[in-house]
Design a protein around this motif. Structure first.
Motif, PDB file in Angstrom:
ATOM      1  N   THR A  69       1.041  -1.140   0.034  1.00 22.84           N
ATOM      2  CA  THR A  69       0.328   0.143   0.444  1.00 22.84           C
ATOM      3  C   THR A  69       0.854   0.972  -0.281  1.00 22.84           C
ATOM      4  O   THR A  69       1.571   1.344   1.166  1.00 22.84           O
ATOM      5  CB  THR A  69      -1.291   0.359   0.971  1.00 22.84           C
ATOM      6  OG1 THR A  69      -2.149  -1.379   1.344  1.00 22.84           O
ATOM      7  CG2 THR A  69      -1.403   1.214   1.326  1.00 22.84           C
ATOM      8  N   LEU A  70       0.646   2.356  -0.858  1.00 25.45           N
ATOM      9  CA  LEU A  70       1.129   3.381  -0.893  1.00 25.45           C
ATOM     10  C   LEU A  70       0.436   4.820  -0.332  1.00 25.45           C
ATOM     11  O   LEU A  70      -0.733   5.036  -1.048  1.00 25.45           O
ATOM     12  CB  LEU A  70       1.619   3.996  -2.726  1.00 25.45           C
ATOM     13  CG  LEU A  70       1.787   5.177  -2.611  1.00 25.45           C
ATOM     14  CD1 LEU A  70       3.457   4.940  -1.709  1.00 25.45           C
ATOM     15  CD2 LEU A  70       1.765   5.234  -4.379  1.00 25.45           C
ATOM     16  N   PHE A  71       0.958   5.195   0.467  1.00 23.67           N
ATOM     17  CA  PHE A  71      -0.232   6.213   1.017  1.00 23.67           C
ATOM     18  C   PHE A  71       0.715   7.879   0.971  1.00 23.67           C
ATOM     19  O   PHE A  71       1.706   7.965   1.781  1.00 23.67           O
ATOM     20  CB  PHE A  71       0.080   6.209   2.793  1.00 23.67           C
ATOM     21  CG  PHE A  71      -1.060   7.190   3.713  1.00 23.67           C
ATOM     22  CD1 PHE A  71      -2.147   8.009   3.340  1.00 23.67           C
ATOM     23  CD2 PHE A  71      -0.283   7.820   4.645  1.00 23.67           C
ATOM     24  CE1 PHE A  71      -2.788   8.595   3.712  1.00 23.67           C
ATOM     25  CE2 PHE A  71      -0.738   8.999   5.566  1.00 23.67           C
ATOM     26  CZ  PHE A  71      -2.354   9.706   5.112  1.00 23.67           C
ATOM     27  N   LEU A  72      -0.068   8.271  -0.074  1.00 22.24           N
ATOM     28  CA  LEU A  72       0.462   9.927  -0.725  1.00 22.24           C
ATOM     29  C   LEU A  72       0.110  10.683   0.540  1.00 22.24           C
ATOM     30  O   LEU A  72      -1.855  11.183   0.110  1.00 22.24           O
ATOM     31  CB  LEU A  72       0.340  10.198  -2.079  1.00 22.24           C
ATOM     32  CG  LEU A  72       0.875   8.995  -3.093  1.00 22.24           C
ATOM     33  CD1 LEU A  72       1.100   9.368  -4.247  1.00 22.24           C
ATOM     34  CD2 LEU A  72       2.362   9.125  -2.342  1.00 22.24           C
ATOM     35  N   ASP A  73       0.226  11.371   1.489  1.00 25.36           N
ATOM     36  CA  ASP A  73      -0.151  12.597   2.259  1.00 25.36           C
ATOM     37  C   ASP A  73       0.074  13.749   1.562  1.00 25.36           C
ATOM     38  O   ASP A  73       0.696  13.880   1.076  1.00 25.36           O
ATOM     39  CB  ASP A  73       0.318  12.648   3.566  1.00 25.36           C
ATOM     40  CG  ASP A  73      -0.678  12.815   4.668  1.00 25.36           C
ATOM     41  OD1 ASP A  73      -1.403  13.285   4.493  1.00 25.36           O
ATOM     42  OD2 ASP A  73      -0.007  13.139   5.747  1.00 25.36           O
ATOM     43  N   GLU A  74      -1.304  13.923   1.321  1.00 23.25           N
ATOM     44  CA  GLU A  74      -1.014  15.898   1.680  1.00 23.25           C
ATOM     45  C   GLU A  74      -1.007  15.942   0.316  1.00 23.25           C
ATOM     46  O   GLU A  74      -0.112  15.908  -0.743  1.00 23.25           O
ATOM     47  CB  GLU A  74      -0.133  16.401   1.880  1.00 23.25           C
ATOM     48  CG  GLU A  74       0.131  17.373   3.006  1.00 23.25           C
ATOM     49  CD  GLU A  74      -1.818  17.578   4.025  1.00 23.25           C
ATOM     50  OE1 GLU A  74      -1.991  17.563   2.862  1.00 23.25           O
ATOM     51  OE2 GLU A  74      -2.069  17.422   4.832  1.00 23.25           O
ATOM     52  N   GLN A 100      -1.224  -0.325  -3.493  1.00 21.22           N
ATOM     53  CA  GLN A 100      -2.728   0.147  -3.774  1.00 21.22           C
ATOM     54  C   GLN A 100      -2.759   0.668  -3.062  1.00 21.22           C
ATOM     55  O   GLN A 100      -1.799   1.087  -2.139  1.00 21.22           O
ATOM     56  CB  GLN A 100      -3.891  -1.128  -2.864  1.00 21.22           C
ATOM     57  CG  GLN A 100      -3.942  -2.816  -3.709  1.00 21.22           C
ATOM     58  CD  GLN A 100      -5.434  -3.300  -2.567  1.00 21.22           C
ATOM     59  OE1 GLN A 100      -5.964  -2.723  -1.655  1.00 21.22           O
ATOM     60  NE2 GLN A 100      -4.442  -4.678  -2.849  1.00 21.22           N
ATOM     61  N   LEU A 101      -3.802   2.053  -3.371  1.00 23.84           N
ATOM     62  CA  LEU A 101      -3.364   3.485  -3.510  1.00 23.84           C
ATOM     63  C   LEU A 101      -3.980   4.385  -2.225  1.00 23.84           C
ATOM     64  O   LEU A 101      -5.209   3.868  -2.475  1.00 23.84           O
ATOM     65  CB  LEU A 101      -3.159   4.557  -4.021  1.00 23.84           C
ATOM     66  CG  LEU A 101      -2.863   6.165  -3.869  1.00 23.84           C
ATOM     67  CD1 LEU A 101      -1.357   6.058  -3.629  1.00 23.84           C
ATOM     68  CD2 LEU A 101      -4.072   6.639  -5.248  1.00 23.84           C
ATOM     69  N   ILE A 102      -3.382   5.208  -1.161  1.00 21.90           N
ATOM     70  CA  ILE A 102      -4.438   6.043  -0.292  1.00 21.90           C
ATOM     71  C   ILE A 102      -3.787   7.015  -0.079  1.00 21.90           C
ATOM     72  O   ILE A 102      -2.788   7.512   0.439  1.00 21.90           O
ATOM     73  CB  ILE A 102      -4.379   4.876   1.309  1.00 21.90           C
ATOM     74  CG1 ILE A 102      -4.678   3.872   1.486  1.00 21.90           C
ATOM     75  CG2 ILE A 102      -4.928   5.900   2.224  1.00 21.90           C
ATOM     76  CD1 ILE A 102      -5.213   2.934   2.627  1.00 21.90           C
ATOM     77  N   ALA A 103      -4.550   8.192  -0.540  1.00 16.12           N
ATOM     78  CA  ALA A 103      -4.176   9.157  -0.209  1.00 16.12           C
ATOM     79  C   ALA A 103      -4.876  10.474   0.771  1.00 16.12           C
ATOM     80  O   ALA A 103      -6.023  10.096   1.179  1.00 16.12           O
ATOM     81  CB  ALA A 103      -4.678   9.656  -1.827  1.00 16.12           C
ATOM     82  N   GLY A 104      -4.073  11.288   0.831  1.00 12.15           N
ATOM     83  CA  GLY A 104      -4.937  12.218   1.730  1.00 12.15           C
ATOM     84  C   GLY A 104      -4.323  13.085   1.702  1.00 12.15           C
ATOM     85  O   GLY A 104      -3.267  13.931   0.754  1.00 12.15           O
ATOM     86  N   THR A 105      -5.330  14.474   2.424  1.00  9.81           N
ATOM     87  CA  THR A 105      -5.119  15.927   1.753  1.00  9.81           C
ATOM     88  C   THR A 105      -6.071  16.844   2.764  1.00  9.81           C
ATOM     89  O   THR A 105      -6.903  16.089   3.514  1.00  9.81           O
ATOM     90  CB  THR A 105      -5.365  15.710   0.293  1.00  9.81           C
ATOM     91  OG1 THR A 105      -5.675  17.782   0.246  1.00  9.81           O
ATOM     92  CG2 THR A 105      -6.870  16.144   0.216  1.00  9.81           C
ATOM     93  N   ASN A 106      -5.796  17.552   2.776  1.00  8.94           N
ATOM     94  CA  ASN A 106      -6.210  18.879   3.719  1.00  8.94           C
ATOM     95  C   ASN A 106      -7.063  20.034   3.154  1.00  8.94           C
ATOM     96  O   ASN A 106      -7.116  20.640   3.603  1.00  8.94           O
ATOM     97  CB  ASN A 106      -5.577  19.444   5.100  1.00  8.94           C
ATOM     98  CG  ASN A 106      -3.980  20.576   4.886  1.00  8.94           C
ATOM     99  OD1 ASN A 106      -4.395  20.465   3.268  1.00  8.94           O
ATOM    100  ND2 ASN A 106      -3.560  20.469   5.628  1.00  8.94           N
TER     101      ASN A 106
END
Length: 527
Positions: free
Chosen positions: A284-289, A324-330
């Motif tokens: 899993t790749l977590f791309l925060d912001e 598998q991608l999880i992305a995060g953003t504010n």
């Protein structure tokens, strides 16, 4: 073709037979499963109790004799009561969690013909819940020829409508998964709990990207890691969890960090670099912001999501990575699309499963359980248990849950607050004095960190600030923030007047914005 692995119970009655040649005239499910020309079993995980060890050995020898390519892996599972749903389900769940499944390298069949009815139902439930990552198979005697040894086989589903008690047990397992996502915290906010229920369903049923939105400190990183751990528990992924804050990826180094580079691709590229996407292969790749990525990186990420392929910097051959991608953003990515800073096609791809995490101020009823959670984390880190006395706990909760409590950093602020109080309580007890000192510290930080006044103070004089009404402070702070995020005065004007400009004959937004700023003696160059 991938190797095929069968998992099933030894049939203490159906698999038994006379110890002689006549046994080959009888249909024995476990042996018969390995006798089909159109079903090559490479490994048979044969589950049995200690008391049936001799029969298991005899059946394993027969399987080897008629199917030499089949490796028999005997596993002992003893039940005190083979008809006890809770015991059977629990021990089979333990087996499923401990077994080294590798769905990318092997295919699995779960044989539900043998074993008690309870065991068969439990195997079905564990397969449906993906703890056993395979398909169900049922065998039976050949129709019209009951003495035919191979019998026949079918991939099947079961109707569980009459098994209400085990359905309840299954619901308990689902609740366990949602609790896992919440780190075991007994959260009380209804909207948040509904969201976690939805995420649990998506995590085990979908490989599509997940987008986590919410303010800084709302818990996006922690939730992303828990989603990964739940997927790994359910055999959805087997690779690593790779996390990167996209705000730290700037310039030419962003492409290299994400997609890797070849030796000599640019000055300083002394060796090959795999990049974060390849590191996340099968994981899993977590791309925060993710909203901080440049448009070029966004385009390559989109192709990597859709095709699982991308071109490293300086390479003439594509690389592959099945992550598998999880992305995060504010950020509000929809607004970023309208402003031209985020690709609409990437946003459309990410927007299938979007979940917005509320800030701490919108989950005040969850402050108390998170307070206990942070004390447990402190005890785990420092090997020291610290607690509140009742008066101190009541005082802190009254302050923390009050409408005027700011909590700019959300749960990150709460975690820091608990750490400070616990650290400054060497006797292991947080008292009222310690709480009052922390409350004073938080109030000072919140006043100093008031974003509106800080932004305005950088532009206006103290005398100008004194003359502004609260309404004008908020409006002007928003205008200044939009200007700083825009490339030109015209772009800022289009963003601020997006709705009203369509109703005007003339849409000189730059001039309109320039006149508004002039009311406060502010020019574009000041910003």
């Amino acid at each position: 073709m991938k190797p095929l692995v069968a998992i099933g119970f030894l049939g203490s009655t159906l698999d038994s037979g006379k110890f002689g040649p006549s046994r080959w005239n009888k249909w024995r499910p476990s042996v018969g499963l390995c006798m089909h020309e159109d079903l090559r079993i490479d490994r048979f995980v044969l589950l049995h109790g200690t008391s049936h060890g001799r029969l298991a050995e005899y059946v394993a020898d027969d399987i080897t004799s008629i199917s030499p390519e089949t490796q028999v892996d005997r596993r002992v599972i003893d039940f005190a009561n083979a008809w006890d749903f809770e015991e059977v389900y629990g021990k089979l769940l333990d087996f499923a969690r401990a077994y080294p499944f590798d769905p990318d390298a092997e295919d699995y069949l779960v044989h539900i013909t043998t074993g008690t009815h309870v065991a068969q139902i439990c195997l079905f439930l564990l397969t449906e819940a993906h703890y056993l990552p395979g398909r169900l198979i049922q065998t039976q005697p050949q129709r019209g020829s009951p003495s035919s040894a191979p019998g026949s086989w079918d991939i099947i589903d079961l109707d569980l409508s009459r098994y209400d008690s085990i359905a309840t047990r299954f619901a308990a397992v689902a609740a366990e998964s949602t609790s896992f996502l919440k780190s075991g915290i007994d959260t009380r906010n209804p909207a948040f709990n509904r969201m976690i229920d939805d995420i649990e369903q998506v995590a085990v049923r979908s490989k599509a990207p997940v987008l986590l939105m919410g303010p800084t400190g709302a818990g996006k990183s922690q939730l992303a890691r828990r989603i990964y751990e739940l997927k790994r528990l359910k055999h959805q992924v087997r690779g690593p969890f790779v996390e990167v804050n996209c705000a730290t990826l700037k310039g030419d180094g962003a492409m290299s960090a994400l997609f890797g580079h070849k030796k000599g691709a640019f000055t300083g590229a002394a060796t090959d670099r795999p990049g974060l996407l390849r590191t996340a292969d099968t994981g899993t790749l977590f791309l925060d912001e993710i909203g901080e990525l440049g448009l070029d990186e966004q385009a390559t990420i989109l192709r990597a999501i859709e095709d699982k392929r991308f071109l490293p910097v300086g390479a003439d051959k594509e690389a592959a990575s099945d992550f598998q991608l999880i992305a995060g953003t504010n950020r509000d990515l929809g607004q970023c699309v309208r402003q031209g800073t985020f690709r609409d096609d990437l946003y459309a791809r990410l927007n299938l499963w979007t979940f917005t995490l509320p800030g701490l101020r919108d989950r005040r009823e969850d402050i108390a359980p998170n307070l206990d959670y942070e004390l447990d984390r402190f005890a785990e880190r420092e090997s020291t248990r610290v607690t509140f006395n009742k008066e101190a706990r009541d005082r802190f909760l009254a302050f923390a849950c009050a409408p005027d409590a700011e909590w700019h950093g959300n749960f990150r602020d709460l975690a820091s607050s608990v750490t400070r109080m616990a650290t400054l309580s060497p006797k292991g007890r947080i008292d009222l004095d310690g709480v009052e000192a922390e409350i004073a510290r938080l109030k000072r930080a919140w006043v100093q960190g008031d974003a509106t006044d800080n932004d305005l103070a950088a532009i206006l004089s103290a005398e100008q600030l004194e003359t502004l009404d609260p309404f004008d402070r908020v409006q002007l702070a928003h205008v200044l923030d939009t200007c700083r995020k825009s490339r030109s005065l015209s772009e800022a004007g289009r963003t601020l007047f997006a709705a009203s400009r369509t109703r005007r004959a003339s849409s000189n937004d730059a001039d309109r914005l320039r006149k508004y700023l002039a009311r406060f003696d502010v020019s574009w160059s000041d910003l």
